[in-house]
Motif scaffolding. Structure first.
Motif, PDB file in Angstrom:
ATOM      1  N   LEU A  53       0.833  -1.199   0.000  1.00  0.00           N
ATOM      2  CA  LEU A  53       0.000   0.000   0.000  1.00  0.00           C
ATOM      3  C   LEU A  53       0.868   1.249   0.000  1.00  0.00           C
ATOM      4  O   LEU A  53       1.743   1.414   0.844  1.00  0.00           O
ATOM      5  N   TYR A  63      -2.136   6.014  -4.787  1.00  0.00           N
ATOM      6  CA  TYR A  63      -2.011   4.995  -5.829  1.00  0.00           C
ATOM      7  C   TYR A  63      -2.495   3.616  -5.366  1.00  0.00           C
ATOM      8  O   TYR A  63      -2.443   2.658  -6.130  1.00  0.00           O
ATOM      9  N   GLY A  64      -2.956   3.532  -4.115  1.00  0.00           N
ATOM     10  CA  GLY A  64      -3.436   2.247  -3.609  1.00  0.00           C
ATOM     11  C   GLY A  64      -2.315   1.249  -3.467  1.00  0.00           C
ATOM     12  O   GLY A  64      -1.180   1.601  -3.127  1.00  0.00           O
ATOM     13  N   ASN A  65      -2.615  -0.024  -3.730  1.00  0.00           N
ATOM     14  CA  ASN A  65      -1.583  -1.061  -3.703  1.00  0.00           C
ATOM     15  C   ASN A  65      -0.731  -0.950  -4.966  1.00  0.00           C
ATOM     16  O   ASN A  65      -1.265  -0.898  -6.075  1.00  0.00           O
ATOM     17  N   HIS A  81      -2.779   0.926  -8.253  1.00  0.00           N
ATOM     18  CA  HIS A  81      -4.199   0.641  -8.011  1.00  0.00           C
ATOM     19  C   HIS A  81      -4.495  -0.865  -8.019  1.00  0.00           C
ATOM     20  O   HIS A  81      -5.615  -1.288  -8.325  1.00  0.00           O
ATOM     21  N   ASP A  83      -5.305  -4.672  -6.888  1.00  0.00           N
ATOM     22  CA  ASP A  83      -6.104  -5.297  -5.833  1.00  0.00           C
ATOM     23  C   ASP A  83      -5.173  -5.852  -4.767  1.00  0.00           C
ATOM     24  O   ASP A  83      -5.426  -5.731  -3.574  1.00  0.00           O
ATOM     25  N   ARG A 104      -8.912  -1.633  -7.756  1.00  0.00           N
ATOM     26  CA  ARG A 104      -9.449  -0.269  -7.705  1.00  0.00           C
ATOM     27  C   ARG A 104      -9.105   0.378  -6.371  1.00  0.00           C
ATOM     28  O   ARG A 104      -9.930   1.083  -5.774  1.00  0.00           O
ATOM     29  N   THR A 105      -7.890   0.102  -5.870  1.00  0.00           N
ATOM     30  CA  THR A 105      -7.450   0.693  -4.609  1.00  0.00           C
ATOM     31  C   THR A 105      -6.880   2.086  -4.861  1.00  0.00           C
ATOM     32  O   THR A 105      -6.383   2.387  -5.942  1.00  0.00           O
ATOM     33  N   GLY A 106      -6.957   2.932  -3.859  1.00  0.00           N
ATOM     34  CA  GLY A 106      -6.444   4.286  -3.980  1.00  0.00           C
ATOM     35  C   GLY A 106      -7.466   5.244  -4.556  1.00  0.00           C
ATOM     36  O   GLY A 106      -8.677   5.020  -4.481  1.00  0.00           O
TER      37      GLY A 106
END
Length: 286
Positions: A53, A63-65, A81, A83, A104-106
């Motif tokens: 992360l 930017y998420g993962n 981003h 998963d 779709r993380t971040g």
């Protein structure tokens, strides 16, 4: 684009209207989409310098993962981003290897891969991020089109890939006194490659295979960023590299003999003679 086979390009590199803020901003990468949680494969080989992360304030926030890879051209490739990531920091990955899963993380509106090429490789924050994204990144599509690496270099090869190899060898303390970095893979370069291979406990055949190339990249990463004072009591690969550069026994232990060799090196180069590899001595060495 052959490099993006199986993806849809949903947002290209360059200026665009930001999908969330609605303002005109520079998009530092290219957005690619398959189906949610599809495996993401590395576009080139390289060494993972961050996986997980992205935290705010580190150059990876929002930017998420992510998986951040240092490639053979000394660029930072960001896969964002995700998963989840399928690799860990320090892992050497090959082209086509699964490194994570589309997510779709971040800061996003939907599932996709944000793929970005940062010009500067940094193994600590801000990880090559700069506020001027246009000057600190390159177009990923154009970059992959011209991407070349030093795999399978051997005696008789010529060109920029050989020059890069020779530069890496010299920085790591393997001397090329006769011909230098001339871009021609001949016996002197082959001898230096064999010496490097022996130092890494891998097959010493003088040919730059993927294994040798990945080892070179990993060692080069150590000298890409200064980590602080290296002095008596320090240990590890970076000490072995310094020992080669100053011409003393290579054992990975910064003892009295290494300290004396560093002092002699400092004296020859008009540096402060303290036997410690500080910022100025590091700059002169590398």
């Amino acid at each position: 684009m052959a490099e993006f086979h199986g993806y849809r390009i949903t947002s290209p590199y360059g200026y665009r209207t930001h999908p969330i803020r609605g303002t005109r901003e520079f998009h530092a990468g290219v957005d690619l989409a398959k189906t949610h949680k599809s495996p993401i494969y590395a576009f080139t080989q390289g060494t993972v310098i961050y996986a997980g992360l992205g935290k705010n304030g580190t150059g990876l926030g929002g930017y998420g993962n992510v998986v951040l890879i240092r490639d053979n051209n000394n660029r930072a490739q960001l896969y964002a981003h995700l998963d989840s990531a399928a690799v860990t920091k320090g892992r050497v990955v090959k082209k086509g290897q699964n490194i994570g899963y589309q997510g779709r993380t971040g800061f996003v509106t939907g599932s996709h891969l944000h793929y970005e090429i940062r010009k500067k490789v940094e193994i600590t924050p801000p990880y090559g991020y700069r506020s001027n994204k246009q000057t600190s990144t390159v177009n990923p599509i154009a970059y992959l089109n011209q991407f070349k690496n030093s795999e399978y270099l051997k005696d008789g090869d010529q060109g920029n890939a050989v020059k890069k190899l020779q530069s890496q060898l010299v920085k790591l303390g393997f001397r090329l006194d006769r011909f230098g970095q001339d871009g021609i893979f001949e016996k002197e370069t082959e001898k230096a490659v064999k010496a490097f291979q022996v130092s890494q406990n891998i097959k010493a055949d003088g040919t730059v295979s993927p294994v040798t190339s990945s080892k070179l990249e990993k060692a080069s990463t150590l000298v890409a960023n200064y980590r602080g004072l290296i002095k008596r009591g320090s240990k590890g690969e970076i000490v072995r590299i310094i020992q080669r550069k100053v011409g003393t026994k290579v054992d990975g232990i910064f003892g009295p003999k290494t300290e004396n060799a560093v002092k002699h090196y400092q004296q020859r180069h008009n540096l402060k003679v303290d036997g410690i590899v500080g910022p100025k001595t590091w700059q002169q060495l590398f």
